[in-house]
Design a protein around this motif. Structure first.
Motif, PDB file in Angstrom:
ATOM      1  N   THR A 347      -8.321 -12.643   0.168  1.00 46.51           N
ATOM      2  CA  THR A 347      -8.326 -13.075   1.574  1.00 46.51           C
ATOM      3  C   THR A 347      -7.090 -12.537   2.265  1.00 46.51           C
ATOM      4  O   THR A 347      -5.965 -12.737   1.779  1.00 46.51           O
ATOM      5  N   LEU A 348      -7.288 -11.864   3.390  1.00 46.56           N
ATOM      6  CA  LEU A 348      -6.193 -11.363   4.215  1.00 46.56           C
ATOM      7  C   LEU A 348      -6.326 -11.977   5.605  1.00 46.56           C
ATOM      8  O   LEU A 348      -7.372 -11.850   6.252  1.00 46.56           O
ATOM      9  N   SER A 349      -5.255 -12.652   6.048  1.00 49.23           N
ATOM     10  CA  SER A 349      -5.250 -13.309   7.355  1.00 49.23           C
ATOM     11  C   SER A 349      -4.070 -12.779   8.160  1.00 49.23           C
ATOM     12  O   SER A 349      -2.931 -12.818   7.697  1.00 49.23           O
ATOM     13  N   ILE A 350      -4.359 -12.293   9.354  1.00 46.86           N
ATOM     14  CA  ILE A 350      -3.335 -11.768  10.264  1.00 46.86           C
ATOM     15  C   ILE A 350      -3.400 -12.588  11.548  1.00 46.86           C
ATOM     16  O   ILE A 350      -4.448 -12.672  12.182  1.00 46.86           O
ATOM     17  N   GLN A 351      -2.253 -13.185  11.922  1.00 44.57           N
ATOM     18  CA  GLN A 351      -2.228 -14.116  13.040  1.00 44.57           C
ATOM     19  C   GLN A 351      -1.073 -13.796  13.984  1.00 44.57           C
ATOM     20  O   GLN A 351       0.010 -13.414  13.547  1.00 44.57           O
ATOM     21  N   SER A 352      -1.354 -13.955  15.283  1.00 45.90           N
ATOM     22  CA  SER A 352      -0.334 -13.897  16.341  1.00 45.90           C
ATOM     23  C   SER A 352       0.530 -12.650  16.252  1.00 45.90           C
ATOM     24  O   SER A 352       1.761 -12.706  16.382  1.00 45.90           O
ATOM     25  N   CYS A 353      -0.077 -11.504  16.035  1.00 47.45           N
ATOM     26  CA  CYS A 353       0.652 -10.239  15.926  1.00 47.45           C
ATOM     27  C   CYS A 353       0.422  -9.413  17.189  1.00 47.45           C
ATOM     28  O   CYS A 353      -0.718  -9.227  17.619  1.00 47.45           O
ATOM     29  N   LYS A 354       1.509  -8.896  17.755  1.00 46.69           N
ATOM     30  CA  LYS A 354       1.405  -8.112  18.971  1.00 46.69           C
ATOM     31  C   LYS A 354       0.830  -6.734  18.712  1.00 46.69           C
ATOM     32  O   LYS A 354       0.293  -6.101  19.616  1.00 46.69           O
ATOM     33  N   ASN A 355       0.993  -6.252  17.503  1.00 50.14           N
ATOM     34  CA  ASN A 355       0.367  -4.991  17.115  1.00 50.14           C
ATOM     35  C   ASN A 355       0.097  -5.038  15.621  1.00 50.14           C
ATOM     36  O   ASN A 355       0.783  -5.743  14.876  1.00 50.14           O
ATOM     37  N   LEU A 356      -0.904  -4.293  15.193  1.00 48.55           N
ATOM     38  CA  LEU A 356      -1.248  -4.266  13.777  1.00 48.55           C
ATOM     39  C   LEU A 356      -0.402  -3.237  13.040  1.00 48.55           C
ATOM     40  O   LEU A 356       0.379  -3.566  12.162  1.00 48.55           O
ATOM     41  N   ASP A 357      -0.561  -1.981  13.372  1.00 50.76           N
ATOM     42  CA  ASP A 357       0.237  -0.902  12.796  1.00 50.76           C
ATOM     43  C   ASP A 357       0.172   0.277  13.758  1.00 50.76           C
ATOM     44  O   ASP A 357      -0.886   0.896  13.935  1.00 50.76           O
ATOM     45  N   GLU A 358       1.300   0.576  14.386  1.00 48.49           N
ATOM     46  CA  GLU A 358       1.308   1.611  15.415  1.00 48.49           C
ATOM     47  C   GLU A 358       1.089   3.006  14.846  1.00 48.49           C
ATOM     48  O   GLU A 358       0.562   3.883  15.519  1.00 48.49           O
ATOM     49  N   ASN A 359       1.513   3.233  13.616  1.00 55.50           N
ATOM     50  CA  ASN A 359       1.339   4.550  12.998  1.00 55.50           C
ATOM     51  C   ASN A 359       0.966   4.382  11.532  1.00 55.50           C
ATOM     52  O   ASN A 359       1.811   4.474  10.639  1.00 55.50           O
ATOM     53  N   PRO A 360      -0.296   4.093  11.233  1.00 55.52           N
ATOM     54  CA  PRO A 360      -0.696   3.811   9.854  1.00 55.52           C
ATOM     55  C   PRO A 360      -0.730   5.037   8.953  1.00 55.52           C
ATOM     56  O   PRO A 360      -0.771   4.894   7.725  1.00 55.52           O
ATOM     57  N   GLY A 361      -0.719   6.232   9.518  1.00 56.91           N
ATOM     58  CA  GLY A 361      -0.760   7.435   8.701  1.00 56.91           C
ATOM     59  C   GLY A 361      -2.181   7.957   8.534  1.00 56.91           C
ATOM     60  O   GLY A 361      -3.153   7.360   9.027  1.00 56.91           O
ATOM     61  N   PRO A 362      -2.335   9.051   7.815  1.00 54.80           N
ATOM     62  CA  PRO A 362      -3.674   9.650   7.634  1.00 54.80           C
ATOM     63  C   PRO A 362      -4.576   8.747   6.790  1.00 54.80           C
ATOM     64  O   PRO A 362      -4.104   7.940   5.989  1.00 54.80           O
ATOM     65  N   ASP A 363      -5.873   8.920   6.965  1.00 53.80           N
ATOM     66  CA  ASP A 363      -6.845   8.067   6.281  1.00 53.80           C
ATOM     67  C   ASP A 363      -6.781   8.206   4.766  1.00 53.80           C
ATOM     68  O   ASP A 363      -6.973   7.229   4.038  1.00 53.80           O
ATOM     69  N   GLU A 364      -6.502   9.411   4.256  1.00 58.77           N
ATOM     70  CA  GLU A 364      -6.496   9.627   2.816  1.00 58.77           C
ATOM     71  C   GLU A 364      -5.342   8.916   2.114  1.00 58.77           C
ATOM     72  O   GLU A 364      -5.364   8.741   0.890  1.00 58.77           O
ATOM     73  N   HIS A 365      -4.332   8.482   2.877  1.00 67.24           N
ATOM     74  CA  HIS A 365      -3.202   7.772   2.289  1.00 67.24           C
ATOM     75  C   HIS A 365      -3.315   6.250   2.415  1.00 67.24           C
ATOM     76  O   HIS A 365      -2.463   5.524   1.901  1.00 67.24           O
ATOM     77  N   LEU A 366      -4.351   5.779   3.087  1.00 66.75           N
ATOM     78  CA  LEU A 366      -4.480   4.342   3.320  1.00 66.75           C
ATOM     79  C   LEU A 366      -4.960   3.598   2.077  1.00 66.75           C
ATOM     80  O   LEU A 366      -4.406   2.574   1.702  1.00 66.75           O
ATOM     81  N   GLY A 367      -5.987   4.095   1.443  1.00 70.84           N
ATOM     82  CA  GLY A 367      -6.560   3.383   0.310  1.00 70.84           C
ATOM     83  C   GLY A 367      -7.307   2.144   0.782  1.00 70.84           C
ATOM     84  O   GLY A 367      -7.613   1.981   1.973  1.00 70.84           O
ATOM     85  N   SER A 368      -7.610   1.236  -0.144  1.00 76.86           N
ATOM     86  CA  SER A 368      -8.335   0.013   0.186  1.00 76.86           C
ATOM     87  C   SER A 368      -8.042  -1.056  -0.862  1.00 76.86           C
ATOM     88  O   SER A 368      -7.564  -0.763  -1.953  1.00 76.86           O
ATOM     89  N   CYS A 369      -8.334  -2.292  -0.493  1.00 72.06           N
ATOM     90  CA  CYS A 369      -8.199  -3.426  -1.414  1.00 72.06           C
ATOM     91  C   CYS A 369      -9.561  -3.653  -2.077  1.00 72.06           C
ATOM     92  O   CYS A 369     -10.492  -4.141  -1.418  1.00 72.06           O
ATOM     93  N   PRO A 370      -9.710  -3.316  -3.340  1.00 72.45           N
ATOM     94  CA  PRO A 370     -11.037  -3.323  -3.963  1.00 72.45           C
ATOM     95  C   PRO A 370     -11.664  -4.707  -4.090  1.00 72.45           C
ATOM     96  O   PRO A 370     -12.896  -4.819  -4.086  1.00 72.45           O
ATOM     97  N   MET A 371     -10.839  -5.768  -4.203  1.00 72.98           N
ATOM     98  CA  MET A 371     -11.376  -7.115  -4.426  1.00 72.98           C
ATOM     99  C   MET A 371     -11.386  -7.963  -3.157  1.00 72.98           C
ATOM    100  O   MET A 371     -11.755  -9.142  -3.214  1.00 72.98           O
ATOM    101  N   LEU A 372     -11.020  -7.393  -2.017  1.00 73.54           N
ATOM    102  CA  LEU A 372     -10.923  -8.164  -0.781  1.00 73.54           C
ATOM    103  C   LEU A 372     -12.308  -8.621  -0.321  1.00 73.54           C
ATOM    104  O   LEU A 372     -13.249  -7.815  -0.253  1.00 73.54           O
ATOM    105  N   GLU A 373     -12.409  -9.915   0.022  1.00 71.41           N
ATOM    106  CA  GLU A 373     -13.680 -10.495   0.445  1.00 71.41           C
ATOM    107  C   GLU A 373     -13.659 -11.010   1.878  1.00 71.41           C
ATOM    108  O   GLU A 373     -14.705 -11.022   2.532  1.00 71.41           O
TER     109      GLU A 373
END
Length: 509
Positions: A347-373
């Protein structure tokens, strides 16, 4: 002339060595006597001190010869027991264990507090049943009365007592994280309601934490403020069963004391609260707590600074972490790419944030959370389409998506959620920019969707529902559809005449 021993049969050498008075006749005689009053302090009808002494000796012999075990709460007779005119206390015949079982059947801490006002013994026994306390007076802890009165505490919050405030100010600032009484000089604090001078020093807090840890070794949960490494080290040493901790106004170096909390499972770390107080928790503090608290299951970061390195350390060291909450973060760009190290996160919860990520980088470097529901977004700014798209890429395996009061969530931004192909539950609340067309284009792409909740999304209209969307509604297991509260109210008032010109009114006559 008779001697003093003749007057007192208990002191006479010829008296019975173990005289047992008749309690029934003594009690009747005592009730027949006229009570002394303040208007007649020298009356001869007062209680005979010898008779009171006989009752005292009898009670001591009864207690010493009793088969039940009594604790220290019964070692000192109460003043009322010296007066034979009072009604007998039948609860004194019960052991502490039996009384605790009786008091344990009473639900609610308020009733325990009322029972504790009866007598000293009940006060001590009812205090053993209180397990949760919110401290308001620091002297109550520092004097040792807290641990003496409530020895079986498992949940303690000392944060309100760590802030110096005026109790009679009449102004209470209530926040979800803490409550603060405001004084007249609050406007001179450079925009913060709580300054460094308003908070107790670290040495004072450490001393109180030491007293608490040594007196209540069975603590399971504690909320602290401005505690240093020394206080946390003592807490970790004395309270080995500690599982949940909430820390306010702490620094990076103070987190070194948390290194020995091996059994800690839930941690809430609060670095900054907007408008109330400000402190710094950076990558250094995140790395320290990650290396020390490897059994964390739930972590909440509020107002913390950090970057890729801090999130990476948490993901690599806390392998058991299942729930992560990030509130009002002040992190540097690129932190989203470190989420892929949280391999067991559910579980990932993001609250009251003015921005998420202004410069997350290229898609190939992001990856993913395999067990996130589950992904929960509440009161967040979502105008940055690049950051929103990167977030959905990291969370593309989710099955439940919750969007609540998110500003800037329009059709183009919400379209990025089509990356998440396995979503089965969607909840939208307060997304006023989203239209029916934008909602339909996304939910029709989710083939496994079986639960939908749409509330207070004013641009989603019933009249714009297409046959394809209506078909989807018919196969859902759960549907809550209240997008426009105004149209719902008008529909419920249809035929009543209310709301029409010249019709009925809701006013009382």
């Amino acid at each position: 002339m008779p001697s003093s021993t003749d007057k007192n049969p208990l002191l006479s050498p010829n008296a019975d060595p173990d005289p047992i008075p008749n309690l029934h006749t003594d009690h009747i005689k005592a009730r027949r006597k006229r009570h002394s009053s303040w208007s007649d302090p020298y009356s001869n009808d007062r209680v005979d001190p010898n008779e009171a002494l006989r009752h005292l000796i009898l009670k001591m012999r009864l207690n010493s010869g009793s088969t039940t075990t009594h604790s220290e709460s019964e070692s000192e007779p109460e003043s009322d027991s010296l007066n034979p005119n009072t009604e007998p206390d039948y609860t004194s015949l019960l052991s502490d264990e039996l009384l605790l079982k009786v008091f344990g059947k009473v639900s609610g801490p308020k009733q325990h507090i009322s029972n504790s006002l009866v007598c000293r013994r009940w006060c001590l026994l009812c205090g053993k049943l209180i397990q949760s306390v919110k401290l308001l007076d620091w002297e109550f802890l520092e004097s040792g009365r807290l641990t003496f009165r409530f020895p079986n505490l498992i949940d303690v919050n000392i944060v309100p007592a760590c802030i110096r405030f005026e109790r009679n100010s009449g102004i209470l600032l209530s926040n979800k994280l803490l409550d603060v009484y405001l004084s007249s000089g609050v406007l001179e604090n450079n925009g913060f309601f709580v300054t460094k001078e308003d908070v107790l020093g670290s040495q004072v807090v450490d001393g109180g934490v030491r007293i608490l840890a040594e007196g209540c070794r069975n603590l399971r949960r504690i909320a602290l403020m401005n505690v240093s490494e020394e206080g946390l080290s003592c807490l970790a040493k004395e309270c080995e069963l500690l599982q949940e901790m909430e820390m306010h106004y702490c620094s990076d170096m103070a987190l070194r004391g948390i290194y020995n909390c091996r059994n800690l499972q839930i941690l809430k770390l609060i670095g900054c609260v907007n408008g109330i107080y400000d402190s710094v928790v950076s990558d250094i503090g995140m790395t320290i707590l990650a290396q020390g608290c490897r059994r964390l299951v739930k972590l909440e970061l509020v107002g913390c600074e950090g970057s890729y390195d801090g999130i990476k350390a948490i993901g690599q060291c806390c392998q058991m972490l299942e729930e992560l909450t990030i509130c009002n973060h002040r992190m540097e760009s690129g932190w989203l790419s470190a989420m892929s190290f949280c391999e067991n996160l559910k579980t990932l919860s993001i609250q009251s944030c003015k921005n998420l990520d202004e410069n997350p980088g290229p898609d190939e470097h992001l990856g993913s959370c395999p067990m996130l529901e589950e992904l929960h977004l509440r009161r967040c700014h979502m105008r940055d389409k690049q950051g929103v798209r990167a977030l959905f890429l990291v969370c593309q395996t989710i099955r439940e998506l919750v969007l609540e009061d998110c500003w800037g969530l329009d059709d183009n931004t919400f379209a990025a959620a089509t990356i998440c192909r396995t979503i089965r539950s969607l909840s939208l609340d307060g997304c006023s920019l989203l239209t029916t067309e934008g909602l339909e284009s996304v939910v029709l792409s989710w083939k496994e969707l079986d639960r939908l909740r749409v509330v207070s999304c004013n641009n989603v209209k019933d009249s714009e529902i297409t046959p394809e969307l209506a078909t989807l509604f018919s196969v859902l297991k759960e549907l809550k559809w209240r997008p426009d509260s105004q149209s719902l109210l008008l529909a419920s008032l249809d035929g009543t005449g209310i709301g029409q010109k010249g019709g009925r009114s809701l006013r009382r006559k």
